[in-house]
Write a protein that holds these residues in place. Structure first.
Motif, PDB file in Angstrom:
ATOM      1  N   ILE A 142      35.366  19.505 -60.575  1.00 39.29           N
ATOM      2  CA  ILE A 142      34.156  18.736 -60.440  1.00 39.29           C
ATOM      3  C   ILE A 142      33.256  19.548 -61.784  1.00 39.29           C
ATOM      4  O   ILE A 142      32.151  19.070 -61.830  1.00 39.29           O
ATOM      5  N   TYR A 143      34.091  19.784 -62.759  1.00 39.34           N
ATOM      6  CA  TYR A 143      33.369  20.261 -63.745  1.00 39.34           C
ATOM      7  C   TYR A 143      32.061  21.084 -63.865  1.00 39.34           C
ATOM      8  O   TYR A 143      31.120  20.549 -64.346  1.00 39.34           O
ATOM      9  N   LEU A 198      34.290  27.795 -75.371  1.00 37.88           N
ATOM     10  CA  LEU A 198      32.960  27.462 -75.467  1.00 37.88           C
ATOM     11  C   LEU A 198      32.704  26.321 -74.358  1.00 37.88           C
ATOM     12  O   LEU A 198      33.091  25.265 -74.452  1.00 37.88           O
ATOM     13  N   ALA A 199      31.708  26.664 -73.522  1.00 43.30           N
ATOM     14  CA  ALA A 199      31.165  25.683 -72.636  1.00 43.30           C
ATOM     15  C   ALA A 199      30.223  24.686 -73.341  1.00 43.30           C
ATOM     16  O   ALA A 199      29.159  25.100 -73.920  1.00 43.30           O
ATOM     17  N   LEU A 200      30.283  23.478 -73.380  1.00 45.19           N
ATOM     18  CA  LEU A 200      29.405  22.327 -73.787  1.00 45.19           C
ATOM     19  C   LEU A 200      28.415  22.019 -72.808  1.00 45.19           C
ATOM     20  O   LEU A 200      28.506  21.981 -71.650  1.00 45.19           O
ATOM     21  N   PRO A 201      27.272  21.221 -73.295  1.00 44.47           N
ATOM     22  CA  PRO A 201      26.245  20.991 -72.235  1.00 44.47           C
ATOM     23  C   PRO A 201      27.056  19.911 -71.195  1.00 44.47           C
ATOM     24  O   PRO A 201      27.896  19.352 -71.606  1.00 44.47           O
ATOM     25  N   MET A 202      26.818  20.297 -69.767  1.00 45.21           N
ATOM     26  CA  MET A 202      27.287  19.722 -68.857  1.00 45.21           C
ATOM     27  C   MET A 202      26.301  19.365 -67.511  1.00 45.21           C
ATOM     28  O   MET A 202      25.979  20.607 -67.061  1.00 45.21           O
ATOM     29  N   ALA A 221      35.123  30.439 -54.867  1.00 48.25           N
ATOM     30  CA  ALA A 221      34.755  29.168 -54.815  1.00 48.25           C
ATOM     31  C   ALA A 221      33.270  28.978 -55.435  1.00 48.25           C
ATOM     32  O   ALA A 221      32.771  27.801 -55.306  1.00 48.25           O
ATOM     33  N   ALA A 222      32.783  30.142 -56.189  1.00 41.80           N
ATOM     34  CA  ALA A 222      31.379  30.065 -56.434  1.00 41.80           C
ATOM     35  C   ALA A 222      30.993  28.801 -57.548  1.00 41.80           C
ATOM     36  O   ALA A 222      29.841  28.370 -57.425  1.00 41.80           O
ATOM     37  N   GLN A 223      32.096  28.369 -58.319  1.00 45.23           N
ATOM     38  CA  GLN A 223      31.942  27.276 -59.127  1.00 45.23           C
ATOM     39  C   GLN A 223      32.293  26.094 -58.557  1.00 45.23           C
ATOM     40  O   GLN A 223      32.546  25.394 -59.416  1.00 45.23           O
ATOM     41  N   ALA A 224      32.773  25.843 -57.365  1.00 43.37           N
ATOM     42  CA  ALA A 224      33.543  24.853 -57.279  1.00 43.37           C
ATOM     43  C   ALA A 224      33.178  24.217 -55.649  1.00 43.37           C
ATOM     44  O   ALA A 224      34.110  23.555 -54.931  1.00 43.37           O
ATOM     45  N   PHE A 225      32.100  23.849 -55.523  1.00 45.13           N
ATOM     46  CA  PHE A 225      31.550  23.296 -54.369  1.00 45.13           C
ATOM     47  C   PHE A 225      31.838  21.726 -54.322  1.00 45.13           C
ATOM     48  O   PHE A 225      31.538  21.052 -55.291  1.00 45.13           O
ATOM     49  N   GLY A 226      32.922  21.345 -53.458  1.00 40.56           N
ATOM     50  CA  GLY A 226      33.396  19.989 -53.645  1.00 40.56           C
ATOM     51  C   GLY A 226      34.482  19.504 -54.507  1.00 40.56           C
ATOM     52  O   GLY A 226      35.146  18.639 -54.145  1.00 40.56           O
ATOM     53  N   ALA A 227      35.226  20.677 -55.004  1.00 42.99           N
ATOM     54  CA  ALA A 227      36.496  20.755 -55.796  1.00 42.99           C
ATOM     55  C   ALA A 227      37.464  20.746 -54.606  1.00 42.99           C
ATOM     56  O   ALA A 227      37.176  21.074 -53.464  1.00 42.99           O
ATOM     57  N   ALA A 228      38.858  19.967 -55.195  1.00 43.59           N
ATOM     58  CA  ALA A 228      39.673  19.970 -53.832  1.00 43.59           C
ATOM     59  C   ALA A 228      41.141  20.289 -54.535  1.00 43.59           C
ATOM     60  O   ALA A 228      41.161  20.020 -55.792  1.00 43.59           O
ATOM     61  N   TRP A 229      42.031  20.503 -53.875  1.00 40.35           N
ATOM     62  CA  TRP A 229      43.562  20.715 -54.311  1.00 40.35           C
ATOM     63  C   TRP A 229      44.177  19.948 -53.053  1.00 40.35           C
ATOM     64  O   TRP A 229      44.188  19.973 -52.137  1.00 40.35           O
ATOM     65  N   ARG A 230      44.959  18.775 -53.958  1.00 42.97           N
ATOM     66  CA  ARG A 230      45.646  17.777 -52.946  1.00 42.97           C
ATOM     67  C   ARG A 230      44.782  17.358 -51.764  1.00 42.97           C
ATOM     68  O   ARG A 230      45.465  17.256 -50.694  1.00 42.97           O
ATOM     69  N   GLY A 231      43.689  17.045 -52.195  1.00 41.96           N
ATOM     70  CA  GLY A 231      42.700  16.406 -51.374  1.00 41.96           C
ATOM     71  C   GLY A 231      42.167  17.240 -50.283  1.00 41.96           C
ATOM     72  O   GLY A 231      41.345  16.888 -49.409  1.00 41.96           O
ATOM     73  N   ARG A 232      42.334  18.563 -50.189  1.00 41.96           N
ATOM     74  CA  ARG A 232      41.713  19.478 -49.350  1.00 41.96           C
ATOM     75  C   ARG A 232      40.806  20.246 -50.291  1.00 41.96           C
ATOM     76  O   ARG A 232      41.070  20.819 -51.289  1.00 41.96           O
ATOM     77  N   ARG A 233      39.673  20.325 -49.583  1.00 35.66           N
ATOM     78  CA  ARG A 233      38.580  20.932 -50.474  1.00 35.66           C
ATOM     79  C   ARG A 233      38.540  22.428 -50.553  1.00 35.66           C
ATOM     80  O   ARG A 233      38.778  22.974 -49.334  1.00 35.66           O
ATOM     81  N   ALA A 234      38.114  22.824 -51.567  1.00 33.65           N
ATOM     82  CA  ALA A 234      37.832  24.514 -51.752  1.00 33.65           C
ATOM     83  C   ALA A 234      36.954  24.854 -50.554  1.00 33.65           C
ATOM     84  O   ALA A 234      36.104  23.941 -50.185  1.00 33.65           O
ATOM     85  N   TYR A 250      35.450  27.219 -63.438  1.00 38.31           N
ATOM     86  CA  TYR A 250      34.817  26.111 -63.903  1.00 38.31           C
ATOM     87  C   TYR A 250      34.782  24.794 -63.069  1.00 38.31           C
ATOM     88  O   TYR A 250      34.762  23.655 -63.673  1.00 38.31           O
ATOM     89  N   GLY A 251      35.223  25.084 -62.043  1.00 37.65           N
ATOM     90  CA  GLY A 251      35.135  23.893 -60.996  1.00 37.65           C
ATOM     91  C   GLY A 251      36.624  23.237 -60.642  1.00 37.65           C
ATOM     92  O   GLY A 251      36.638  22.349 -59.997  1.00 37.65           O
ATOM     93  N   GLN A 252      37.767  23.855 -61.097  1.00 32.60           N
ATOM     94  CA  GLN A 252      39.012  23.368 -60.996  1.00 32.60           C
ATOM     95  C   GLN A 252      39.934  24.458 -59.982  1.00 32.60           C
ATOM     96  O   GLN A 252      39.787  25.841 -60.581  1.00 32.60           O
ATOM     97  N   CYS A 253      40.441  24.205 -58.858  1.00 27.95           N
ATOM     98  CA  CYS A 253      40.976  25.059 -58.150  1.00 27.95           C
ATOM     99  C   CYS A 253      42.399  25.603 -58.642  1.00 27.95           C
ATOM    100  O   CYS A 253      42.825  24.874 -59.620  1.00 27.95           O
ATOM    101  N   ALA A 254      42.577  26.940 -58.390  1.00 35.57           N
ATOM    102  CA  ALA A 254      43.635  27.564 -59.165  1.00 35.57           C
ATOM    103  C   ALA A 254      44.579  26.691 -58.207  1.00 35.57           C
ATOM    104  O   ALA A 254      44.539  25.927 -57.339  1.00 35.57           O
ATOM    105  N   ASP A 255      46.229  27.003 -58.624  1.00 32.87           N
ATOM    106  CA  ASP A 255      47.354  26.394 -58.102  1.00 32.87           C
ATOM    107  C   ASP A 255      47.736  27.068 -56.828  1.00 32.87           C
ATOM    108  O   ASP A 255      48.179  27.909 -56.639  1.00 32.87           O
TER     109      ASP A 255
END
Ligand SMILES: Cc1ncc(COP(=O)(O)O)c(C=O)c1O
Length: 403
Positions: free
Chosen positions: A318-319, A378-382, A187-200, A163-168
């Motif tokens: 990045i939702y 359930l995923a809402l409009p986003m 990282a199919a759902q996570a372009f631009g997501a990051a963990w501790r400031g480092r991007r997926a 869903y755009g949130q990095c795993a631990d």
């Protein structure tokens, strides 16, 4: 299916019973790509037109520009464009040395391509359940699994940034290092997501991205890429995506035809200029849902009808999706559809219960958290262009359901 249903753009008809909820009727689609297109129409048309004028459709300057731009954006040394996110996972696993007979550890709660790509690389998938708060691979469960049994065939770990949130990636990175495992990020759902400031895209040896039209960074068709900072992996990726060949008609290994085409790259080059802003807008929309749902008494406290997912403080989420959980999921979904609100279930069947994967020997009850999530998410409009009045309508309709 993944987010594919969102591509059905037929207008939804709110039921006349909307009046019975006291909520004024309107329609809110799960995703409206036309609004994004309206923001970039001229830029995209100019870019596509330039490819048409050049008549250069395979590789070439658009693809090279995208590969340089995407690598720079995520902070990796290299980006290798390819035909889809599904191919990207397979390419990444194969380029990182996963071979027939190896094992790859991943989550049971993802899109089918996560696991089918492992099988396609000739490996066996080892599944470990998810963290019920984030729905990402549970590092504590991985650790417990390694304490119980550790197969010498286990070669790689494939966490999905769901869903755009990095795993631990702190805990999983430590476990992978301790056990000499390669990390490949889905990282199919996570372009631009990051963990501790480092991007997926920089959190493992290689990372696979999808630019399927419903993704947060999306092409006008199928497309994907792999990022890596390992030059050997990058070279192998370039070879594998092009029939295992570096010099035309001379083949060093069996690869495939998985090239990113120039028209898709031209579209992606335009969108890459906007992705940071669009991700910020998604985050703002998510914060608006959090606020409106809490105000309506629907979520954000004990005893509310909806449960929200936890955002880790280390994560820049990045939702790609905004997901709520409720035991009344199916009835709520139908009620929302009847009142013009588009939703989707990612995913209704966990991977270990998918028909072609029964031979792994898992069954009902093997991964209770994944099975529970499959029943209640359930995923809402986003999307970046969603408006607050639309979000208010979604929340009011949910409130009407639970009243
Ligand atoms: C988690 C995940 N992995 C892999 C894929 C496969 O990507 P594609 O549809 O571009 O092949 C997707 C999206 O479809 C996905 O959501």
């Amino acid at each position: 299916m993944d987010d594919r249903i969102a591509l059905d753009f037929r207008p939804m008809t709110p039921s006349p019973t909307s009046a019975s909820t006291g909520v004024s009727a309107r329609t809110v689609p799960l995703l409206d790509l036309r609004r994004q297109y309206a923001r970039i129409r001229e830029e995209v048309r100019t870019a596509i037109d330039a490819v048409c004028e050049s008549q250069h459709f395979i590789f070439g300057p658009q693809v090279e520009t995208f590969e340089r731009g995407a690598a720079k954006f995520v902070g990796a040394e290299a980006c290798v464009g390819c035909a889809s996110g599904t191919d990207a996972i397979w390419l990444a696993l194969a380029a990182c040395g996963v071979e027939p007979g190896d094992e790859v550890l991943t989550t049971p709660f993802s899109f089918f391509a996560t696991i089918s790509s492992i099988v396609r690389a000739g490996a066996r998938a080892v599944l470990v359940d998810i963290d019920p708060d984030t729905l990402n691979l549970d590092a504590t469960a991985v650790e417990a699994r390694f304490r119980d049994s550790f197969s010498p065939r286990l070669k790689a770990m494939l966490p999905v940034h769901l869903y755009g949130q990095c795993a631990d990636m702190d805990a999983l990175g430590r476990l992978a290092a301790d056990h000499h495992l390669v990390i490949v990020e889905d990282a199919a759902q996570a372009f631009g997501a990051a963990w501790r400031g480092r991007r997926a895209g920089t959190l493992g040896r290689a990372a696979a991205f999808s630019f399927y039209p419903t993704k947060n960074l999306s092409a006008f068709g199928d497309a994907g890429c792999v990022t890596t900072s390992d030059p050997q992996v990058a070279d192998r990726l370039r070879r594998l995506r092009n029939h295992g060949s570096e010099v035309r008609y001379y083949h060093e290994e069996i690869g495939g035809n998985s090239r990113l085409d120039a028209i898709q790259a031209a579209v992606l080059n335009v969108k890459l200029r906007h992705i940071e802003q669009w991700n910020e807008e998604r985050r703002a929309r998510a914060a608006t849902y959090d606020r409106l749902l809490a105000k309506a008494g629907l979520a954000g406290a004990a005893q509310t009808p909806l449960r929200l997912l936890r955002t880790s403080p280390e994560a820049y989420h990045i939702y790609h999706q905004y997901v709520v959980r409720t035991a009344k999921r199916d009835a709520l979904r139908k009620f929302l559809a009847d009142h013009g609100v588009g939703t989707e279930v990612y995913y209704p069947v966990p991977l270990h219960l998918q028909a072609p994967l029964r031979y792994f020997g898992y069954g009902e009850g093997s991964f209770p958290e994944s099975e529970r999530a499959a029943r209640d998410v359930l995923a809402l409009p986003m999307f970046a262009e969603l408006t607050e009045p639309e979000q208010q309508y979604v929340v009011d309709t949910i409130a009407a359901f639970f009243s």
